[in-house]
Design a protein around this motif. Structure first.
Motif, PDB file in Angstrom:
ATOM      1  N   ASP A 132      68.148   9.826  87.646  1.00 33.12           N
ATOM      2  CA  ASP A 132      69.396   9.328  87.086  1.00 33.12           C
ATOM      3  C   ASP A 132      69.921   8.180  87.928  1.00 33.12           C
ATOM      4  O   ASP A 132      69.379   7.854  88.988  1.00 33.12           O
ATOM      5  N   LEU A 133      70.969   7.535  87.433  1.00 35.87           N
ATOM      6  CA  LEU A 133      71.674   6.489  88.152  1.00 35.87           C
ATOM      7  C   LEU A 133      73.086   6.978  88.426  1.00 35.87           C
ATOM      8  O   LEU A 133      73.637   7.782  87.664  1.00 35.87           O
ATOM      9  N   LEU A 134      73.674   6.490  89.510  1.00 32.84           N
ATOM     10  CA  LEU A 134      75.084   6.730  89.778  1.00 32.84           C
ATOM     11  C   LEU A 134      75.863   5.475  89.411  1.00 32.84           C
ATOM     12  O   LEU A 134      75.426   4.355  89.703  1.00 32.84           O
ATOM     13  N   ARG A 135      76.987   5.667  88.765  1.00 36.36           N
ATOM     14  CA  ARG A 135      77.856   4.540  88.429  1.00 36.36           C
ATOM     15  C   ARG A 135      79.172   4.708  89.168  1.00 36.36           C
ATOM     16  O   ARG A 135      79.787   5.775  89.145  1.00 36.36           O
ATOM     17  N   LEU A 136      79.604   3.634  89.822  1.00 35.26           N
ATOM     18  CA  LEU A 136      80.909   3.619  90.477  1.00 35.26           C
ATOM     19  C   LEU A 136      81.829   2.695  89.698  1.00 35.26           C
ATOM     20  O   LEU A 136      81.530   1.504  89.525  1.00 35.26           O
ATOM     21  N   ASP A 137      82.929   3.245  89.208  1.00 29.50           N
ATOM     22  CA  ASP A 137      83.938   2.428  88.538  1.00 29.50           C
ATOM     23  C   ASP A 137      84.711   1.672  89.615  1.00 29.50           C
ATOM     24  O   ASP A 137      85.354   2.293  90.475  1.00 29.50           O
ATOM     25  N   PRO A 138      84.666   0.337  89.632  1.00 25.51           N
ATOM     26  CA  PRO A 138      85.300  -0.423  90.719  1.00 25.51           C
ATOM     27  C   PRO A 138      86.822  -0.366  90.695  1.00 25.51           C
ATOM     28  O   PRO A 138      87.457  -0.729  91.686  1.00 25.51           O
ATOM     29  N   ASP A 139      87.400   0.085  89.593  1.00 22.51           N
ATOM     30  CA  ASP A 139      88.856   0.155  89.502  1.00 22.51           C
ATOM     31  C   ASP A 139      89.389   1.515  89.925  1.00 22.51           C
ATOM     32  O   ASP A 139      90.381   1.615  90.650  1.00 22.51           O
ATOM     33  N   THR A 140      88.718   2.586  89.470  1.00 23.85           N
ATOM     34  CA  THR A 140      89.200   3.937  89.769  1.00 23.85           C
ATOM     35  C   THR A 140      88.426   4.600  90.901  1.00 23.85           C
ATOM     36  O   THR A 140      88.837   5.645  91.393  1.00 23.85           O
ATOM     37  N   LEU A 141      87.274   4.005  91.276  1.00 22.75           N
ATOM     38  CA  LEU A 141      86.354   4.559  92.273  1.00 22.75           C
ATOM     39  C   LEU A 141      85.762   5.900  91.826  1.00 22.75           C
ATOM     40  O   LEU A 141      85.262   6.672  92.635  1.00 22.75           O
ATOM     41  N   GLU A 142      85.804   6.155  90.530  1.00 21.10           N
ATOM     42  CA  GLU A 142      85.185   7.366  89.987  1.00 21.10           C
ATOM     43  C   GLU A 142      83.668   7.187  89.961  1.00 21.10           C
ATOM     44  O   GLU A 142      83.156   6.136  89.578  1.00 21.10           O
ATOM     45  N   VAL A 143      82.946   8.240  90.361  1.00 20.11           N
ATOM     46  CA  VAL A 143      81.489   8.221  90.373  1.00 20.11           C
ATOM     47  C   VAL A 143      80.983   9.124  89.249  1.00 20.11           C
ATOM     48  O   VAL A 143      81.441  10.260  89.097  1.00 20.11           O
ATOM     49  N   SER A 144      80.047   8.617  88.448  1.00 19.60           N
ATOM     50  CA  SER A 144      79.483   9.408  87.351  1.00 19.60           C
ATOM     51  C   SER A 144      77.966   9.295  87.368  1.00 19.60           C
ATOM     52  O   SER A 144      77.405   8.313  87.849  1.00 19.60           O
ATOM     53  N   ARG A 145      77.306  10.342  86.843  1.00 23.17           N
ATOM     54  CA  ARG A 145      75.842  10.368  86.773  1.00 23.17           C
ATOM     55  C   ARG A 145      75.384   9.969  85.373  1.00 23.17           C
ATOM     56  O   ARG A 145      75.977  10.379  84.379  1.00 23.17           O
ATOM     57  N   HIS A 146      74.289   9.216  85.313  1.00 28.09           N
ATOM     58  CA  HIS A 146      73.762   8.736  84.039  1.00 28.09           C
ATOM     59  C   HIS A 146      72.242   8.900  84.039  1.00 28.09           C
ATOM     60  O   HIS A 146      71.538   8.154  84.727  1.00 28.09           O
ATOM     61  N   PRO A 147      71.724   9.888  83.283  1.00 22.92           N
ATOM     62  CA  PRO A 147      70.274  10.106  83.247  1.00 22.92           C
ATOM     63  C   PRO A 147      69.540   8.871  82.724  1.00 22.92           C
ATOM     64  O   PRO A 147      70.066   8.110  81.902  1.00 22.92           O
ATOM     65  N   LEU A 148      68.327   8.680  83.209  1.00 18.88           N
ATOM     66  CA  LEU A 148      67.483   7.580  82.740  1.00 18.88           C
ATOM     67  C   LEU A 148      66.172   8.142  82.219  1.00 18.88           C
ATOM     68  O   LEU A 148      65.450   8.830  82.944  1.00 18.88           O
ATOM     69  N   LEU A 149      65.885   7.863  80.957  1.00 20.32           N
ATOM     70  CA  LEU A 149      64.565   8.153  80.406  1.00 20.32           C
ATOM     71  C   LEU A 149      63.730   6.884  80.510  1.00 20.32           C
ATOM     72  O   LEU A 149      64.135   5.831  80.004  1.00 20.32           O
TER      73      LEU A 149
END
Length: 618
Positions: A132-149
């Motif tokens: 998966d990839l991690l995404r960091l929202d530059p405004d809220t600093l929230e981190v989310s996971r995003h699977p990659l096929l």
């Protein structure tokens, strides 16, 4: 100030965090900062080939900072996969790239990215390569996971195996059912399906959208197909929103398999004459009217036995082995031009998804049965039996009919259009009550299922959606419908077929449906405990009626990763559904003039030639 991402601050932040660390030793993880504007695929490929150890890629785009993917030699899933899937999803959703905007927390965001990268590098050293990839929202600093096929068609890390007769072979295996009246091998895990496939950035399927303005819950899910210039949608209708969303996701995954070859690489190019009996004769699949091929601008070429085209392998149950099928029949999204253009217009008719091959084939064959039965009634103009909707034995059906009548102001009718194989099929019709010229005059739908009551319910579900959609849109399209009623050549796309019969003049052409004997629902299907037995019964009935059942396995690595199977079911001799009056395919198909009489339907209105008007299938 507004900032255009350029990757340089990201590189500096990561370099500072990792300063003093030994990141370049042989076999050690390496860190590559992926420019926001995108490195060329060749550059990414060269770096992947040159580095002996795994690489963690970073990227910044208009949706935030991305940590990953992590690549290792010989393992699919790379930045080019992410780029291709993101482009495909943007195409499917129509989402533009956001304009640069102020990012007041940029400094803290960069430090956070560097820390996340360091943590992932530690995992890579331990041998863990995340999928998966991690995404960091530059405004809220929230981190989310995003699977990659991984994209199996990726030029850097993909590669499809060649299509072969052996790979096309199908042997039906036992699939015990949860219940006699269940026609799925097992339930789909909705949460796992969402986790694996749904992502608005680089998923196979985008987040489903729910339509709140219809009588029964309806949902749509975009599907992104790398390399395709246009998007596709999967739609779902059910009695609750969660089920409607799940059906939309599943249909999107079905379309993903049916658009183009994504599981095997096409390797056969030849003429029908060159294949010496190893191929399906395209004439048995229905051709366009001969005069159409001579029309200026007609996008299809005339079939001849010496015309060359690409072919894929399918499994013929009549032959008991492999048969070659024109690629453009098996995959409906291939847009070819010039000398390579296909012989006919083809859609997703017969494409289906299942939790196993047997399930997918069964539901693909049900769709073929539904469309064939509808067109058999339409083109023949024969009058089928009328179904008494109060006497189906299913208490849900009268409730659905009452709800439709109360909410829409329509009368609801249903007709038993089951063809000679005995697969329960229903034509549902909504007609505006007298004195309501403001409403669309008539709308049609169809349903097919092995349980007669379910076939009726499926048709009513579809009908409710059509009524709701056209009741709101028809006032603005009334004049166009009137023009189409006078000139069928103006019926050029799917939505035109339903719109045409909203006009009172065209709606009168549906009068042939009335006057047949009143009966209950179609005859019941034999009860089986095994899905294989249901499918074998269907196939046997088609073979006994003189029609073959051919299956092209469209399953992709993406489907297989979730335990899904995807197929295209083709029945030579069955009537193919088409949209656009000029694209109808009836040439060479003789069942129109013979089957209705064998079924005991009232005498046909078109004994010599098929019904000349555009069909009303939505």
């Amino acid at each position: 100030m507004n900032r255009q991402p350029d990757g340089e601050p990201l590189r500096r932040a990561v370099a500072h965090r990792l300063s003093g660390r030994r990141e370049t030793l042989d076999g050690e993880p390496h860190l590559a900062v992926h420019e926001a504007t995108g490195l060329a695929a060749e550059t990414i490929g060269a770096r992947m080939s040159a580095e002996p150890g795994p690489i963690l890629w970073l990227n910044e785009d208009d949706q935030g900072f991305w940590i990953g993917p992590a690549t290792r030699s010989g393992r699919p899933g790379c930045p080019e996969c992410v780029r291709r899937r993101n482009l495909a999803m943007r195409t499917a959703t129509g989402a533009p790239r956001s304009r640069p905007r102020p990012r007041p927390a940029l400094g803290l965001a960069l430090l956070t990215v560097a820390a996340l990268a360091e943590t992932r590098l530690t995992g890579l050293r331990a041998g863990a390569v995340p999928d998966d990839l991690l995404r960091l929202d530059p405004d809220t600093l929230e981190v989310s996971r995003h699977p990659l096929l991984p994209d199996p068609t990726c030029p850097l890390c993909g590669g499809l195996p060649a299509d072969t007769p052996e790979a096309a072979a199908i042997t039906l295996v036992s699939r015990p059912k949860p219940g006699v009246e269940t026609f799925r091998a097992h339930e789909v895990d909705a949460a796992e399906l969402r986790r694996r496939f749904v992502d608005d950035h680089h998923g196979v399927v985008g987040r489903p959208r729910v339509d709140e303005l219809v009588a029964f819950p309806t949902s749509g899910a975009p599907v992104g197909v790398p390399g395709r210039p246009t998007g596709e949608m999967g739609y779902g209708r059910a009695l609750d929103h969660g089920s409607a969303e799940l059906v939309a996701i599943l249909e999107a995954l079905e379309r993903f398999g049916g658009i183009r070859p994504g599981g095997r690489r096409t390797v056969v190019t030849a003429s029908y004459a060159e294949l010496a009996g190893r191929a399906l004769d395209p004439r048995t699949l229905g051709l366009h009217d001969s005069a159409r091929y001579d029309s200026p601008g007609f996008p299809f070429r005339r079939f001849t036995e010496t015309a060359r085209c690409d072919w894929v392998y399918g499994h013929s149950f009549a032959r008991g082995g492999a048969v070659l099928v024109p690629e453009s029949y098996a995959y409906y999204g291939l847009h070819r031009h010039g000398a390579d253009r296909p012989f006919v217009y083809e859609i997703s008719n017969g494409c289906a998804l299942g939790t196993c091959l047997e399930e997918a084939i069964l539901h693909g064959l049900l769709e073929v049965a539904e469309r064939d039965a509808f067109l058999l009634a339409w083109y023949s103009g024969a009058t089928p039996p009328t179904i008494d909707l109060d006497a189906t034995g299913d208490p849900r059906i009268p409730l659905m009919v009452t709800r439709l009548r109360q909410l829409t102001g329509y009368d609801v009718h249903a007709f038993d259009i089951t063809a000679e194989q005995g697969v329960p099929s229903v034509w549902a019709l909504a007609t505006a009550r007298p004195g309501r010229p403001d409403l669309p005059a008539a709308l049609c739908a169809a349903g097919s299922a092995l349980l007669p009551g379910k076939a009726v319910r499926a048709a009513l579900h579809e009908l409710s959606t059509m009524v709701e959609a056209h009741r709101d849109s028809y006032p603005g399209e009334r004049e166009r419908a009137a023009r189409m009623a006078d000139d069928p050549e103006l019926v050029t796309e799917m939505k035109d077929h339903a719109l045409l019969y909203c006009h009172p003049t065209a709606a009168e052409r549906l009068s042939f449906l009335f006057g047949g004997p009143v009966a209950g629902p179609p005859p019941a299907w034999p009860a089986h405990d095994d899905l294989r037995d249901d499918l074998a019964e269907m196939i046997r009935r088609y073979l006994d009626s003189g029609l073959d059942v051919v299956v092209v396995d469209q399953t992709t690595p993406e489907h297989r990763a979730a335990g899904l199977a995807c197929v295209k079911v083709i029945v030579p001799g069955a009537l193919p559904m088409t949209f656009g009056h000029a694209r109808r395919r009836v040439a060479g198909l003789t069942r129109i003039s013979t089957v209705p009489a064998r079924l005991g339907w009232s005498s046909t209105a078109y004994p010599a030639e098929p019904n000349p008007d555009p069909h009303p299938f939505p």
